[in-house]
Design an enzyme around this catalytic site. Structure first.
Site, short mmCIF file in Angstrom:
data_model
loop_
_atom_site.label_atom_id
_atom_site.label_comp_id
_atom_site.label_asym_id
_atom_site.label_seq_id
_atom_site.Cartn_x
_atom_site.Cartn_y
_atom_site.Cartn_z
N ALA A 89 1.15 -0.83 -0.21
CA ALA A 89 -0.27 -0.22 0.24
C ALA A 89 0.68 1.36 0.15
O ALA A 89 0.86 2.21 -0.16
CB ALA A 89 -0.69 -0.36 1.56
N GLY A 90 1.74 0.96 0.21
CA GLY A 90 2.70 2.32 0.07
C GLY A 90 3.57 2.86 1.84
O GLY A 90 4.36 3.74 1.59
N GLY B 295 5.38 0.83 3.62
CA GLY B 295 6.12 0.98 4.72
C GLY B 295 6.14 -0.20 5.31
O GLY B 295 6.96 -0.33 5.87
N SER C 44 7.12 -3.57 4.95
CA SER C 44 8.01 -4.27 4.64
C SER C 44 9.09 -4.08 6.01
O SER C 44 9.63 -4.94 6.58
CB SER C 44 8.24 -4.80 3.37
OG SER C 44 8.65 -3.94 2.99
N ASP D 6 12.31 3.77 3.63
CA ASP D 6 11.86 2.64 3.87
C ASP D 6 12.25 2.40 5.59
O ASP D 6 11.23 2.72 6.69
CB ASP D 6 10.64 2.37 3.18
CG ASP D 6 9.82 2.54 2.04
OD1 ASP D 6 10.39 3.86 1.10
OD2 ASP D 6 9.38 1.32 1.81
C1 MEV Z 1 8.87 2.92 -2.16
O1 MEV Z 1 7.88 3.25 -0.88
C2 MEV Z 1 9.63 4.24 -2.61
C3 MEV Z 1 10.12 4.30 -3.58
O2 MEV Z 1 10.75 5.00 -3.73
C4 MEV Z 1 11.36 3.33 -3.70
C5 MEV Z 1 12.75 3.63 -2.83
O3 MEV Z 1 12.87 4.74 -1.96
O4 MEV Z 1 13.00 2.22 -2.90
C6 MEV Z 1 9.45 4.01 -4.22
#
Ligand code: MEV
Length: 321
Positions: free
Chosen positions: A98-99, A101, A103, A141
């Site tokens: 879901a973006g 973080g 994991s 993250d």
């Molecule tokens: C993922 O939360 C963020 C990205 O910029 C990937 C990363 O920074 O490793 C898409």
């Protein structure tokens, strides 16, 4: 051995994807995350991991027993920690894919439960876990999962430059799920392919995102929320230009702005996942959630704690691909 530990989830306020290639990003820790407990086993026992996700699904793996990413990531994390045989139980209230973080929060919570390293060390160990899932993570993250608060993050070769951002006031965000999960690995690979095909064009977009992030930091520090909101909208346009947005995300951004948000964008990898909307008050955040609910989307309100000042710059090795 430390027997219980926590780590934060995160939202990227501005700068995702470009951060993989050295541009700055601003990310905030949120009060959802992961919590882990560890139990030392006999020397000949295999290390086990049980993960309980926000939707109640539970996965159980043995470290390195299969090619399944979770088993590989757990083995890589334990190897980085030089851990003996251990049984870990970890749970998260973050949606996966879901973006937010999820994991990184799991990796940091597990590392803390198993070995209790310092915040900087735990961030580096968690990168071993993150690389299995994401291939080429910037480290933002893992940094927020370990350090929380509001951070400026730059990947500089094999170093990470991390600074606290002093927010003049707490930021209030409505966070809504687009209804589709997405894979960070897939979305990062998609941007990498675009960069190979059209390097100049993609670099222009990254430069635009870097300018947005620099200005967003100044606006946060000055307490100019209207400017921050406008910059989030600009960031969203630039991310859409990299084919990272979806119809659902665009519709959620429009609904949020109509409901009174100062600005809205996808957060994290895109292609699905969550939208963040910056608002002036919790009451407006509730209006945004109502609007999203009307469109069949779920969400919640998150607020960052006010920063107490800018700590010295932290420059660490360990974010190399
Ligand atoms: C993922 O939360 C963020 C990205 O910029 C990937 C990363 O920074 O490793 C898409």
């Amino acid at each position: 051995m430390v027997d219980a530990a926590r780590a934060s989830g995160k939202v990227i306020l501005a700068g995702e994807h470009a951060v993989v290639y050295g541009a700055p990003a601003i990310a905030l820790g949120i009060d959802r995350g992961a919590s882990a407990r560890a139990l030392t086993l006999g020397a000949s026992d295999a290390s086990t991991l049980r993960v309980t996700f926000a939707d109640g699904i539970t996965l159980r793996v043995v470290a390195g027993e299969s090619d399944e990413p979770l088993a590989k990531a757990y083995a890589a994390l334990l190897a980085s920690l030089r851990a003996k045989s251990v049984a870990v139980d970890v749970e998260t209230d973050l949606p996966a894919g879901a973006g937010l973080g999820c994991s990184a929060a799991l990796g940091v919570a597990i590392a803390r439960a198993v070995a209790g390293p310092s915040d900087d060390e735990v961030r580096e160990h968690a990168m071993a876990w993150e690389r299995v899932f994401h291939g080429n993570p910037s480290g933002v993250d893992a940094a927020v999962a370990a350090l929380g608060g509001t951070l400026s993050f730059i990947r500089d070769g094999d170093r990470s430059i991390i600074e606290r951002v002093a927010s003049a006031q707490p930021l209030v965000l409505a966070i809504g799920h687009s209804g589709t999960a997405s894979s960070t690995r897939t979305m990062v690979a998609s941007v990498a392919r675009q960069r190979t095909r059209q390097p100049a064009l993609v670099q222009k977009t990254f430069d635009g995102i870097a300018a947005v992030v620099r200005n967003a930091r100044l606006a946060i520090e000055a307490g100019d929320l209207r400017a921050v909101g406008q910059l989030l909208d600009m960031n969203q346009m630039l991310l859409a230009g990299l084919l990272l947005s979806t119809q659902e995300i665009e519709a959620m951004c429009v609904s949020a702005r109509t409901a009174g948000a100062l600005g809205a964008k996808l957060t994290g990898a895109g292609g699905g996942g969550c939208v963040i909307a910056l608002v002036e008050t919790r009451a407006i955040a509730e209006h945004v959630l109502e609007a999203w609910k009307g469109d069949g989307k779920t969400g919640f309100v998150a607020e960052t704690a006010p920063a107490r000042g800018i700590r010295p710059v932290v420059v660490q090795a360990g974010a190399a691909p």
